[in-house]
Design an enzyme around this catalytic site. Structure first.
Site, PDB file in Angstrom:
ATOM      1  N   GLN A  98      43.713  57.791  18.690  1.00  0.00           N
ATOM      2  CA  GLN A  98      43.074  59.077  19.717  1.00  0.00           C
ATOM      3  C   GLN A  98      42.747  59.929  19.601  1.00  0.00           C
ATOM      4  O   GLN A  98      42.502  59.945  18.056  1.00  0.00           O
ATOM      5  CB  GLN A  98      44.928  59.230  19.858  1.00  0.00           C
ATOM      6  CG  GLN A  98      45.715  59.898  20.803  1.00  0.00           C
ATOM      7  CD  GLN A  98      46.902  60.656  21.424  1.00  0.00           C
ATOM      8  OE1 GLN A  98      47.108  61.830  19.923  1.00  0.00           O
ATOM      9  NE2 GLN A  98      47.779  59.885  22.139  1.00  0.00           N
ATOM     10  N   CYS A 128      49.896  65.844  24.951  1.00  0.00           N
ATOM     11  CA  CYS A 128      50.644  66.985  23.692  1.00  0.00           C
ATOM     12  C   CYS A 128      51.191  68.364  24.577  1.00  0.00           C
ATOM     13  O   CYS A 128      50.508  69.185  25.180  1.00  0.00           O
ATOM     14  CB  CYS A 128      49.561  67.592  22.929  1.00  0.00           C
ATOM     15  SG  CYS A 128      49.882  68.326  21.258  1.00  0.00           S
ATOM     16  N   LYS A 168      47.951  58.389  26.686  1.00  0.00           N
ATOM     17  CA  LYS A 168      48.963  58.703  26.855  1.00  0.00           C
ATOM     18  C   LYS A 168      49.656  60.027  27.047  1.00  0.00           C
ATOM     19  O   LYS A 168      49.028  61.043  26.875  1.00  0.00           O
ATOM     20  CB  LYS A 168      49.139  58.601  24.860  1.00  0.00           C
ATOM     21  CG  LYS A 168      50.920  59.585  24.885  1.00  0.00           C
ATOM     22  CD  LYS A 168      51.191  59.152  23.749  1.00  0.00           C
ATOM     23  CE  LYS A 168      52.688  59.385  22.978  1.00  0.00           C
ATOM     24  NZ  LYS A 168      53.631  61.033  23.816  1.00  0.00           N
ATOM     25  N   ASN A 228      58.404  56.313  27.045  1.00  0.00           N
ATOM     26  CA  ASN A 228      58.523  57.131  25.789  1.00  0.00           C
ATOM     27  C   ASN A 228      59.208  58.111  26.210  1.00  0.00           C
ATOM     28  O   ASN A 228      59.119  58.443  28.049  1.00  0.00           O
ATOM     29  CB  ASN A 228      56.803  57.137  25.599  1.00  0.00           C
ATOM     30  CG  ASN A 228      56.934  58.603  24.204  1.00  0.00           C
ATOM     31  OD1 ASN A 228      55.942  59.518  24.690  1.00  0.00           O
ATOM     32  ND2 ASN A 228      57.738  58.147  23.270  1.00  0.00           N
ATOM     33  N   GLY A 252      58.576  57.646  18.858  1.00  0.00           N
ATOM     34  CA  GLY A 252      58.353  58.850  18.076  1.00  0.00           C
ATOM     35  C   GLY A 252      58.768  59.649  16.941  1.00  0.00           C
ATOM     36  O   GLY A 252      59.738  58.886  16.094  1.00  0.00           O
ATOM     37  N   ARG A 253      60.030  60.131  17.592  1.00  0.00           N
ATOM     38  CA  ARG A 253      61.231  61.006  16.361  1.00  0.00           C
ATOM     39  C   ARG A 253      62.274  60.630  15.735  1.00  0.00           C
ATOM     40  O   ARG A 253      62.289  60.177  15.010  1.00  0.00           O
ATOM     41  CB  ARG A 253      61.370  62.579  17.272  1.00  0.00           C
ATOM     42  CG  ARG A 253      60.271  63.333  17.690  1.00  0.00           C
ATOM     43  CD  ARG A 253      60.907  64.810  18.029  1.00  0.00           C
ATOM     44  NE  ARG A 253      61.776  63.853  19.638  1.00  0.00           N
ATOM     45  CZ  ARG A 253      61.975  64.462  20.494  1.00  0.00           C
ATOM     46  NH1 ARG A 253      63.161  65.807  19.673  1.00  0.00           N
ATOM     47  NH2 ARG A 253      63.197  64.148  21.449  1.00  0.00           N
TER      48      ARG A 253
END
Length: 367
Positions: A98, A128, A168, A228, A252-253
């Site tokens: 990425q 982000c 993404k 996501n 993710g988390r």
């Protein structure tokens, strides 16, 4: 799932997850389980390094890994620590590299450099949500500049012509005004895979995930979509796949708190009972995290702080009342932290990790 038939209608099982080519003509890496939807570990800065990928692989690899982002600007060079997650990766799973940046010549230069390594594809970060990032008009900040996104993807598509180019992103910056325009840009430049977080940049990790918009993206774009956002359990993954028609899920988390989650998702998809995880295995997982190869050079306080970043999520599936989370945050030394872990995790060997975290508790956010 509707996207499967739209993308790869000739495949016999769950077509969206096979290694056929998407309409763009670039191979999508093979799934571990071709009859099941795809799974991916989301890129998380300061988390998804080589060691964490290895740890996750020990408990059950996703189909795809994504690196932490390579920062790209006029003086940037490939970060050697992030590069190690490609060059030293022995998990056996594809790794997408990425990038984050806005300088088109430097993004092109970096993409070409990355393509000299054994990567599954090049991924552009358009999501982000960290303010210090988006204020530089990179990451999620680029969602305010759809014409710039168009130019970036056009140049990258020409540069990355022998493997997948992926994106993404989030559904918008503070609203979804540019959402459909950017989806059309993704089609125009033959993007091979879209990982879509169903919140805006300003939402950070709060509020409801707009799975309906992920479903809209599935119907609009020509490439597979990974859903996501707040996929914290196997049950949630199945619900999101059903609601959106996505080709798979990106976690993710919540994979930090439950590294068994990818296996659990596959068990649920096959209609199998989800195998319980004894808390003693959670204690072993914490030990693996503690043994990161950089540990020898880290001061104890920094090492404890690093482990707490992970424990903020692990604790949510260990103790729904929040006692473990509160006491963990109060510890200062290695001895205090591991004495607490032993007391909570090893006292009753019949206890198991919850299949879903306690969402009433508040973990710390990650980029």
């Amino acid at each position: 799932m509707q996207q499967a038939h739209k993308r790869l209608s000739s495949a016999p099982l769950h077509p969206c997850c096979l290694n056929d080519k998407s309409l763009t003509g670039h191979d999508i890496p093979r799934s571990l389980h071709p009859s099941l939807p795809l799974t991916a570990l989301a890129p998380m800065q300061d988390v998804t390094n080589l060691w964490f990928m290895k740890v996750i692989a020990h408990y059950g690899s996703p189909d795809y890994f994504f690196t932490e982002y390579f920062r790209v600007n006029d003086t940037s060079r490939l970060n050697r620590h992030i590069l190690a997650s490609i060059t030293e990766n022995d998990t056996g799973r594809p790794v997408f590299a990425q990038m984050i940046g806005e300088s088109i010549p430097d993004l092109v230069r970096t993409a070409k450099e990355l393509c000299s390594y054994n990567i599954a594809g090049v991924d552009l970060n358009l999501g982000c949500p960290a303010p210090r990032i988006y204020r530089k008009n990179v990451g999620g900040g680029l969602l305010l500049l759809p014409e710039k996104v168009d130019r970036i993807l056009g140049e990258l598509r020409q540069a990355v012509n022998d493997r997948p180019l992926t994106v993404k992103m989030r559904v918008g910056f503070e609203n979804t005004d540019n959402f459909y325009e950017i989806l059309d840009t993704i089609n125009r430049h033959s993007i091979d895979l879209l990982s879509l977080h169903g919140r805006t940049v300003k939402d950070m990790y709060h509020g409801a995930v707009k799975y309906d918009l992920i479903g809209e993206a599935v119907r609009r774009v020509h490439c597979p979509v990974l859903a996501n956002g707040n996929i914290h359990s196997a049950k949630t993954a199945l619900e999101v796949l059903s609601q959106t028609g996505a080709a798979g899920v990106m976690v993710g988390r919540w994979a930090i708190g439950n590294p068994w989650l990818f296996n659990q998702i596959r068990q649920a998809l096959r209609g199998e009972a989800i195998a319980p995880v004894p808390l003693v295995e959670v204690r072993n997982y914490i030990e693996r995290l503690w043994q990161t190869p950089t540990a020898a050079t880290m001061p104890e306080r920094a090492r404890v702080g690093y482990l707490k970043m992970f424990l903020n999520y692990i604790a949510l599936s260990v103790d729904a009342e929040g006692h473990f989370l509160r006491l963990m945050r109060q510890t200062q030394t290695e001895a205090e932290l591991f004495n607490l872990c032993d007391r909570i995790l090893l006292t009753d060997l019949t206890k198991t990790l919850a299949l879903a975290p306690s969402l009433s508790l508040k973990p710390l956010n990650l980029r």
